[in-house]
Design an enzyme around this catalytic site. Structure first.
Site, PDB file in Angstrom:
ATOM      1  N   GLY A  61      -4.388 -63.257 -48.484  1.00  0.00           N
ATOM      2  CA  GLY A  61      -4.936 -63.987 -49.620  1.00  0.00           C
ATOM      3  C   GLY A  61      -3.912 -64.144 -50.724  1.00  0.00           C
ATOM      4  N   GLN A  71      -0.846 -65.450 -59.202  1.00  0.00           N
ATOM      5  CA  GLN A  71       0.278 -64.822 -58.496  1.00  0.00           C
ATOM      6  C   GLN A  71       1.458 -65.775 -58.324  1.00  0.00           C
ATOM      7  OE1 GLN A  71      -2.343 -63.132 -55.167  1.00  0.00           O
ATOM      8  NE2 GLN A  71      -0.678 -61.645 -55.331  1.00  0.00           N
ATOM      9  N   CYS A 106      -0.980 -55.784 -51.777  1.00  0.00           N
ATOM     10  CA  CYS A 106      -0.962 -57.027 -52.563  1.00  0.00           C
ATOM     11  C   CYS A 106       0.448 -57.596 -52.509  1.00  0.00           C
ATOM     12  CB  CYS A 106      -1.354 -56.718 -54.007  1.00  0.00           C
ATOM     13  SG  CYS A 106      -1.336 -58.145 -55.101  1.00  0.00           S
ATOM     14  N   LEU A 107       0.545 -58.905 -52.340  1.00  0.00           N
ATOM     15  CA  LEU A 107       1.869 -59.540 -52.300  1.00  0.00           C
ATOM     16  C   LEU A 107       2.613 -59.375 -53.620  1.00  0.00           C
ATOM     17  CD1 LEU A 107       0.992 -62.818 -50.355  1.00  0.00           C
ATOM     18  CD2 LEU A 107       2.156 -60.784 -49.470  1.00  0.00           C
ATOM     19  N   HIS A 160     -10.644 -58.619 -53.978  1.00  0.00           N
ATOM     20  CA  HIS A 160      -9.257 -58.446 -54.409  1.00  0.00           C
ATOM     21  C   HIS A 160      -8.723 -59.722 -55.070  1.00  0.00           C
ATOM     22  CE1 HIS A 160      -5.001 -56.907 -53.647  1.00  0.00           C
ATOM     23  NE2 HIS A 160      -4.812 -58.174 -53.954  1.00  0.00           N
ATOM     24  N   GLU A 161      -8.931 -60.859 -54.391  1.00  0.00           N
ATOM     25  CA  GLU A 161      -8.382 -62.121 -54.917  1.00  0.00           C
ATOM     26  C   GLU A 161      -9.104 -62.558 -56.184  1.00  0.00           C
ATOM     27  OE1 GLU A 161      -5.608 -62.915 -53.862  1.00  0.00           O
ATOM     28  OE2 GLU A 161      -5.715 -61.732 -52.029  1.00  0.00           O
ATOM     29  N   HIS A 188      -7.843 -60.947 -59.264  1.00  0.00           N
ATOM     30  CA  HIS A 188      -6.604 -61.535 -59.809  1.00  0.00           C
ATOM     31  C   HIS A 188      -6.918 -62.590 -60.869  1.00  0.00           C
ATOM     32  CE1 HIS A 188      -3.196 -59.922 -57.581  1.00  0.00           C
ATOM     33  NE2 HIS A 188      -3.792 -60.096 -56.422  1.00  0.00           N
TER      34      HIS A 188
HETATM   35 NI    NI Z   1      -3.201 -59.302 -54.589  1.00  0.00          NI
END
Ligand code: NI
Length: 165
Positions: A46, A51, A91-92, A133-134, A137
């Site tokens: 995701g 981000q 997480c990226l 999670h997304e 953000h």
């Molecule tokens: Ni993330």
């Protein structure tokens, strides 16, 4: 295909609240395409617009092994959640780390698609986790705030390792 730079933890934009999308424009369409490209290139499950430095309420998610089931959520909100699951999350924007987070087992979502038409979506297990999670953000929250036993080091993605989201 256009890749965007993934912002890393410490970047103030990751702590800001994103704004609703009120109109579908070519710029937003391009952003969504680039977010999908960027997510797939990084092997994430995701990615949220903040981000990549855009404070828009847009997330993309694909939890499939084959990487061929993209979901796009615009101005999403969770309208129902039940149960609980505890597991490792990454997480990226926090490369090389994971932490244990408790999330709902099931969520029901209201969101808008790329035509800005409303739709309902339900997710369980990993999909429920990815959604929570997304969506976090979009409100400037990272999973690290929820990590129950701190963070552990993992191998950063090098082209064929495990997935992060
Ligand atoms: Ni993330």
């Amino acid at each position: 295909m256009a890749l965007r730079t993934i912002r890393q933890i410490g970047d103030p934009i990751l702590e800001k609240k994103a704004k609703d999308v009120t109109q579908m424009t070519d710029k937003i369409r391009n952003l969504i395409e680039d977010m999908l490209d960027t997510m797939y290139e990084a092997n994430g499950v995701g990615l949220a617009a903040p981000q990549v430095g855009m404070l828009k309420r847009i997330c993309v998610i694909d939890i499939s092994e084959e990487r061929n089931e993209p979901h796009v959520f615009i101005n999403p909100r969770i309208v129902e959640k039940t149960g609980e699951q505890t597991g490792m999350e990454g997480c990226l924007s926090v490369p090389g780390k994971q932490g244990q987070v408790t999330r709902p087992q099931y969520v029901k979502v209201m969101a808008y698609d790329e035509e800005l038409k409303p739709f309902e979506f339900e997710g369980t297990d990993l999909m429920a986790r990815a959604i929570c999670h997304e969506f976090d953000h979009l409100d400037g929250h990272l999973y690290v705030e929820l990590a129950e036993d701190g963070l552990v080091d993992v191998e950063p993605y090098d082209g064929e390792e495990d997935e992060e989201d």
